[in-house]
Design a protein around this motif. Structure first.
Motif, PDB file in Angstrom:
ATOM      1  N   UNK A 171      36.933 -34.952   3.419  1.00 25.09           N
ATOM      2  CA  UNK A 171      37.224 -35.618   4.686  1.00 25.09           C
ATOM      3  C   UNK A 171      36.284 -35.200   5.802  1.00 25.09           C
ATOM      4  N   UNK A 172      35.689 -34.023   5.672  1.00 19.71           N
ATOM      5  CA  UNK A 172      34.855 -33.489   6.732  1.00 19.71           C
ATOM      6  C   UNK A 172      35.566 -32.377   7.472  1.00 19.71           C
ATOM      7  N   UNK A 173      34.775 -31.462   8.026  1.00 15.98           N
ATOM      8  CA  UNK A 173      35.350 -30.304   8.724  1.00 15.98           C
ATOM      9  C   UNK A 173      36.121 -30.728   9.975  1.00 15.98           C
ATOM     10  N   UNK A 174      35.526 -31.593  10.775  1.00 12.70           N
ATOM     11  CA  UNK A 174      36.139 -31.981  12.043  1.00 12.70           C
ATOM     12  C   UNK A 174      37.426 -32.759  11.822  1.00 12.70           C
TER      13      UNK A 174
ATOM     14  N   UNK B  29      39.494 -32.498   9.315  1.00 11.54           N
ATOM     15  CA  UNK B  29      40.524 -31.549   8.896  1.00 11.54           C
ATOM     16  C   UNK B  29      41.068 -30.761  10.090  1.00 11.54           C
ATOM     17  N   UNK B  30      40.172 -30.364  10.993  1.00  9.95           N
ATOM     18  CA  UNK B  30      40.616 -29.633  12.185  1.00  9.95           C
ATOM     19  C   UNK B  30      41.566 -30.482  13.034  1.00  9.95           C
ATOM     20  N   UNK B  31      41.203 -31.723  13.261  1.00  4.61           N
ATOM     21  CA  UNK B  31      42.035 -32.599  14.098  1.00  4.61           C
ATOM     22  C   UNK B  31      43.379 -32.884  13.432  1.00  4.61           C
ATOM     23  N   UNK B  32      43.355 -33.172  12.139  1.00  7.10           N
ATOM     24  CA  UNK B  32      44.605 -33.408  11.414  1.00  7.10           C
ATOM     25  C   UNK B  32      45.497 -32.181  11.471  1.00  7.10           C
ATOM     26  N   UNK B  33      44.892 -31.014  11.328  1.00  9.74           N
ATOM     27  CA  UNK B  33      45.645 -29.766  11.324  1.00  9.74           C
ATOM     28  C   UNK B  33      46.292 -29.482  12.669  1.00  9.74           C
ATOM     29  N   UNK B  34      45.515 -29.582  13.740  1.00  6.47           N
ATOM     30  CA  UNK B  34      46.030 -29.191  15.043  1.00  6.47           C
ATOM     31  C   UNK B  34      47.060 -30.196  15.563  1.00  6.47           C
TER      32      UNK B  34
ATOM     33  N   UNK C 159      42.971 -25.593  10.337  1.00  7.44           N
ATOM     34  CA  UNK C 159      42.796 -24.450  11.227  1.00  7.44           C
ATOM     35  C   UNK C 159      42.657 -23.131  10.475  1.00  7.44           C
ATOM     36  N   UNK C 160      43.236 -23.070   9.267  1.00  7.41           N
ATOM     37  CA  UNK C 160      43.096 -21.852   8.474  1.00  7.41           C
ATOM     38  C   UNK C 160      41.700 -21.667   7.914  1.00  7.41           C
ATOM     39  N   UNK C 161      41.239 -22.568   7.024  1.00  7.75           N
ATOM     40  CA  UNK C 161      39.955 -22.332   6.351  1.00  7.75           C
ATOM     41  C   UNK C 161      38.721 -22.798   7.096  1.00  7.75           C
ATOM     42  N   UNK C 162      38.797 -23.901   7.848  1.00  7.03           N
ATOM     43  CA  UNK C 162      37.593 -24.535   8.385  1.00  7.03           C
ATOM     44  C   UNK C 162      36.825 -23.648   9.363  1.00  7.03           C
ATOM     45  N   UNK C 163      37.473 -22.909  10.288  1.00  5.49           N
ATOM     46  CA  UNK C 163      36.693 -22.062  11.198  1.00  5.49           C
ATOM     47  C   UNK C 163      35.767 -21.087  10.491  1.00  5.49           C
TER      48      UNK C 163
ATOM     49  N   UNK D 225      29.784 -31.035  10.308  1.00  3.48           N
ATOM     50  CA  UNK D 225      28.699 -30.401   9.557  1.00  3.48           C
ATOM     51  C   UNK D 225      28.650 -30.854   8.111  1.00  3.48           C
ATOM     52  N   UNK D 226      29.714 -31.476   7.635  1.00  2.00           N
ATOM     53  CA  UNK D 226      29.754 -31.886   6.234  1.00  2.00           C
ATOM     54  C   UNK D 226      28.664 -32.919   5.940  1.00  2.00           C
TER      55      UNK D 226
END
Length: 518
Positions: A376-379, A381-386, A423-427, A501-502
């Protein structure tokens, strides 16, 4: 036939690489272990379970160490102070002395810290042990993701990068489970002593782990640096593996045809033995032009303060610091570090059992989410997570305030599950992808430094803010409205300041020529 996605992940993976992954991720595992080790036995350790600090006749160890809520918060949070120092020191240290020596130092710190905690008879000794373990944890969370990114196959670095967070969660689940069975009498000392054995196993395993081939090449000015790095990478990937594409990335340019041919010809060891092991010297004449070309292509290493003063790195620095702050201020450690006492009586299950279920859900979700950053891409995943964590936080606050226990239990589980999605793995992945190799160590130190500052703020002040809000507004749970607000702010930051970055070849492509200045 294996699915194409699975083939892509397993390509270039050897049993030896799996062994390396197991040994080095014992560092993040111990981070998770020590982060949550005081959660379940909190009331036992602090003498709040009704037992007096009596002494055992056999060894004169106190059954517990009397502490107020503020003192316990300090003992818990000094772990993050040690983590901050470890994170700041680890980047420059591993850039100068290598990833392997730095990991060996973290293993020794874990052993020393666990010994101090296990035999602690006072608050100060317990706190010193927590600081030592924090130093090891902070350093490990800088070094291990960096090492994995340098030895993992290029097409699956995102997948293996998530193993940092997976093993953190394994450590959390392990210590929560130990806490459920050993939170009585003086048995809490057995929980803390387990850290000694984990550190010892890693220390032994590191004798069989090689230095990062990327670091070998980047740090040495020797003309044989490339050959030494090549041999190390070949050991990791296996004999006959095609290493050309990976090795071309070390210098940012493809190797010359001359060096390609040299690697295919006979090479002799410097000590005159056969070439199955060790550093090689190129036997054919005139290897220097190719080595010099590679050496000249390297960029000078960027230091800790150089990252701040160089405007070309500023967008990356802002992005990684913001991501690391968001990881903590959205409230995950309020559950990891204080869930047993926080949720006691609020939910339909025993809080210690629920904490184990929460930790297991976090681990399972993290493992299932491992392919998502690459898909899905790093960004994304971050948005979905937060967003998911913010909604869960709001529902958790609502359900606790209005005593909807089933909704509270569900909200806690979704709260930690959404954290595992991004938020766990992506940072940990992004911190090594937003800058070039010359600035990775310094960026990791800044990123993890920000992470530990935020973790300290949550660990130190969450219990106090929670108690103040409960007293002011009546009842419990109000603090999770605050975490929901932080989730909104974090989502806004991700949208505007964090690039994807993906699929990008390097940091220059991530930022574009107008942003990055070489």
């Amino acid at each position: 036939m294996l699915p194409s996605a699975l083939l892509r992940v397993t390509e270039g993976v050897t049993p030896y690489f799996c062994f390396l992954l197991f040994v080095v991720t014992l560092g993040p595992l111990q981070f998770g272990f020590h982060l949550a080790e005081l959660n379940a036995p909190q009331d036992i350790i602090t003498c709040h379970s009704g037992q007096a600090p009596n002494f055992l006749n056999s060894d004169d160890w106190p059954l517990c160490i009397p502490m107020s809520e503020a003192q316990f918060a300090t003992v818990s949070s000094v772990f993050t102070v040690g983590g901050l120092v470890g994170a700041l020191v680890a980047g420059p240290y591993c850039s100068r002395y290598g990833r392997l020596l730095a990991m060996e130092m973290t293993a020794l710190l874990f052993i020393a810290g666990s010994i101090a905690e296990t035999f602690a008879m006072t608050i100060s000794i317990l706190a010193i042990g927590r600081i030592l373990n924090g130093l090891g944890a902070g350093a490990a969370t800088v070094i291990v993701p960096l090492y994995i990114s340098e030895v993992a196959p290029a097409q699956s670095r995102g997948f293996f990068g998530t193993f940092t967070q997976i093993t953190v969660n394994i450590g959390i689940l392990f210590t929560q489970t130990l806490g459920y069975f050993l939170s009585r009498g003086s048995d809490w000392r057995y929980i803390l002593s387990t850290g000694m054995w984990l550190g010892a196993v890693q220390c032994i395993g590191l004798f069989f782990v090689p230095e990062s081939p990327v670091w070998i090449f980047a740090s040495s000015k020797s003309p044989i640096a490339f050959q030494k790095a090549h041999r190390t990478l070949e050991r990791i990937r296996g004999k006959g593996a095609n290493l050309a594409a990976e090795e071309a990335q070390w210098s940012g340019a493809a190797r010359s045809a001359e060096e390609q041919s040299l690697l295919g010809q006979g090479a002799t060891r410097l000590d005159g033995c056969d070439d199955s092991e060790g550093v090689v010297a190129i036997a054919p004449p005139s290897p220097r032009p190719a080595a010099a070309a590679l050496q000249g292509a390297k960029k000078p290493t960027v230091g800790f303060f150089g990252l701040v003063t160089d405007p070309s790195y500023r967008p990356a620095l802002i992005a990684v610091i913001g991501i690391m702050f968001a990881q903590q201020v959205c409230g995950i450690n309020s559950v990891i570090m204080y869930s047993v006492s926080l949720l006691n009586g609020m939910l339909p299950l025993n809080s210690a059992v629920l904490t184990i279920i929460i930790s297991a859900a976090n681990l399972i979700t993290t493992m299932l989410s491992a392919p998502l950053p690459d898909r899905l891409g790093r960004k994304t995943c971050l948005l979905l997570s937060v967003v998911g964590q913010g909604i869960s936080s709001f529902l958790l606050a609502f359900s606790i305030v209005y005593s909807v226990k089933i909704l509270s239990a569900i909200s806690v589980l979704t709260f930690v599950a959404f954290f595992a999605v991004g938020l766990g793995p992506v940072p940990f992945i992004l911190a090594s992808e937003l800058v070039g190799q010359e600035a990775v160590g310094a960026t990791q130190s800044w990123a993890l430094g920000a992470n530990y500052v935020a973790t300290f703020l949550v660990a130190q002040f969450f219990p106090l803010i929670n108690s103040a809000l409960n007293a002011k507004l009546g009842g419990a749970g109000w603090v999770y409205f605050l975490f929901a607000f932080f989730a909104v702010l974090s989502a806004t930051f991700f949208w505007f300041y964090v690039p994807e970055t993906n699929g990008k070849k390097n940091a220059d492509e991530v930022w574009g020529k107008t942003t990055r200045v070489d």
